[in-house]
Design a protein around this motif. Structure first.
Motif, mmCIF file in Angstrom:
data_model
loop_
_atom_site.group_PDB
_atom_site.id
_atom_site.type_symbol
_atom_site.label_atom_id
_atom_site.label_comp_id
_atom_site.label_asym_id
_atom_site.label_seq_id
_atom_site.Cartn_x
_atom_site.Cartn_y
_atom_site.Cartn_z
ATOM 1 N N GLY A 15 68.626 90.274 57.706
ATOM 2 C CA GLY A 15 67.490 89.863 58.513
ATOM 3 C C GLY A 15 67.487 88.386 58.852
ATOM 4 O O GLY A 15 66.681 87.949 59.683
ATOM 5 N N GLY A 16 68.375 87.628 58.235
ATOM 6 C CA GLY A 16 68.428 86.197 58.461
ATOM 7 C C GLY A 16 69.214 85.810 59.703
ATOM 8 O O GLY A 16 69.679 86.677 60.465
ATOM 9 N N LYS A 62 74.484 93.305 70.730
ATOM 10 C CA LYS A 62 73.643 93.032 71.898
ATOM 11 C C LYS A 62 72.181 92.999 71.479
ATOM 12 O O LYS A 62 71.694 93.877 70.761
ATOM 13 C CB LYS A 62 73.879 94.099 72.967
ATOM 14 N N GLY A 63 71.486 91.956 71.909
ATOM 15 C CA GLY A 63 70.078 91.801 71.555
ATOM 16 C C GLY A 63 69.859 91.015 70.288
ATOM 17 O O GLY A 63 68.732 90.597 69.997
ATOM 18 N N ARG A 64 70.918 90.835 69.500
ATOM 19 C CA ARG A 64 70.797 90.078 68.250
ATOM 20 C C ARG A 64 71.569 88.754 68.299
ATOM 21 O O ARG A 64 71.164 87.775 67.680
ATOM 22 C CB ARG A 64 71.325 90.899 67.074
ATOM 23 N N PHE A 65 72.683 88.735 69.017
ATOM 24 C CA PHE A 65 73.525 87.547 69.108
ATOM 25 C C PHE A 65 73.417 86.949 70.504
ATOM 26 O O PHE A 65 73.284 87.665 71.497
ATOM 27 C CB PHE A 65 74.989 87.895 68.841
ATOM 28 N N THR A 66 73.518 85.617 70.562
ATOM 29 C CA THR A 66 73.499 84.918 71.843
ATOM 30 C C THR A 66 74.622 83.888 71.865
ATOM 31 O O THR A 66 74.700 83.040 70.970
ATOM 32 C CB THR A 66 72.162 84.208 72.073
ATOM 33 N N SER A 82 68.780 88.574 63.032
ATOM 34 C CA SER A 82 68.649 89.929 62.471
ATOM 35 C C SER A 82 69.980 90.407 61.889
ATOM 36 O O SER A 82 70.428 91.528 62.147
ATOM 37 C CB SER A 82 68.170 90.899 63.554
ATOM 38 N N LEU A 83 70.580 89.547 61.107
ATOM 39 C CA LEU A 83 71.895 89.863 60.565
ATOM 40 C C LEU A 83 71.835 91.040 59.602
ATOM 41 O O LEU A 83 70.853 91.210 58.857
ATOM 42 C CB LEU A 83 72.494 88.642 59.889
ATOM 43 N N GLU A 84 72.902 91.832 59.628
ATOM 44 C CA GLU A 84 73.016 93.025 58.809
ATOM 45 C C GLU A 84 74.259 92.904 57.924
ATOM 46 O O GLU A 84 75.199 92.168 58.280
ATOM 47 C CB GLU A 84 73.145 94.246 59.719
ATOM 48 N N THR A 117 78.791 85.922 55.411
ATOM 49 C CA THR A 117 78.503 86.967 54.433
ATOM 50 C C THR A 117 77.020 87.271 54.477
ATOM 51 O O THR A 117 76.186 86.381 54.295
ATOM 52 C CB THR A 117 78.900 86.534 53.017
ATOM 53 N N VAL A 118 76.690 88.530 54.739
ATOM 54 C CA VAL A 118 75.296 88.967 54.800
ATOM 55 C C VAL A 118 75.045 89.856 53.588
ATOM 56 O O VAL A 118 75.555 90.979 53.513
ATOM 57 C CB VAL A 118 74.982 89.718 56.104
ATOM 58 N N SER A 119 74.266 89.344 52.656
ATOM 59 C CA SER A 119 74.056 90.056 51.402
ATOM 60 C C SER A 119 72.807 89.532 50.713
ATOM 61 O O SER A 119 72.406 88.393 50.917
ATOM 62 C CB SER A 119 75.275 89.874 50.497
ATOM 63 N N LEU A 120 72.250 90.388 49.851
ATOM 64 C CA LEU A 120 71.078 89.967 49.077
ATOM 65 C C LEU A 120 71.486 88.998 47.984
ATOM 66 O O LEU A 120 72.572 89.056 47.453
ATOM 67 C CB LEU A 120 70.396 91.211 48.478
#
Length: 120
Positions: A15-16, A62-66, A82-84, A117-120
């Motif tokens: 989400g970051g 699309k819609g999350r990255f620019t 809105s990283l996953e 890295t996208v992680s908790l």
């Protein structure tokens, strides 16, 4: 000497957001198609986005990255929101003269990458 240097990667929670930068030296970015690619462990390199006079995005981002470009700084950016966890990868920028800027084989110059890295 032609060079691309990526920066801005790091660890972020789901989400970051992160903003990646791709700084060029030895050539002028606005004369090339500039693409962002990524490669996750065990997977092939895939296209994320490309910029020239227009922008193109992979469906997955699309819609999350620019993607954007600052010609005065000779730098291209990739703003990621809105990283996953599935976005975890080494991100590379590349420059090429071909309109096929979402094809890694069409790009002529590559940076060394920055890890996201996208992680908790």
């Amino acid at each position: 000497q032609l060079q691309l240097v990526e920066s801005g990667g790091g660890l972020v929670q789901p989400g970051g957001s992160l903003r990646l930068s791709c700084a060029a030296s030895g050539f002028t970015l606005d004369r090339y198609y500039i693409g962002w690619f990524r490669q996750a462990p065990g997977k092939e390199r895939e296209a994320v986005s490309c910029i020239s006079s227009s922008t193109i995005y992979a469906t997955s981002v699309k819609g999350r990255f620019t993607i954007s470009r600052d010609n005065a700084k000779n730098t291209v950016y990739l703003q990621m929101k809105s990283l996953e966890p599935e976005d975890t990868a080494v991100y590379y920028c590349a420059a090429g003269a071909s309109i096929r800027c979402l094809s890694p084989n069409a790009m002529d110059y590559w940076g060394k990458g920055t890890l996201v890295t996208v992680s908790l």
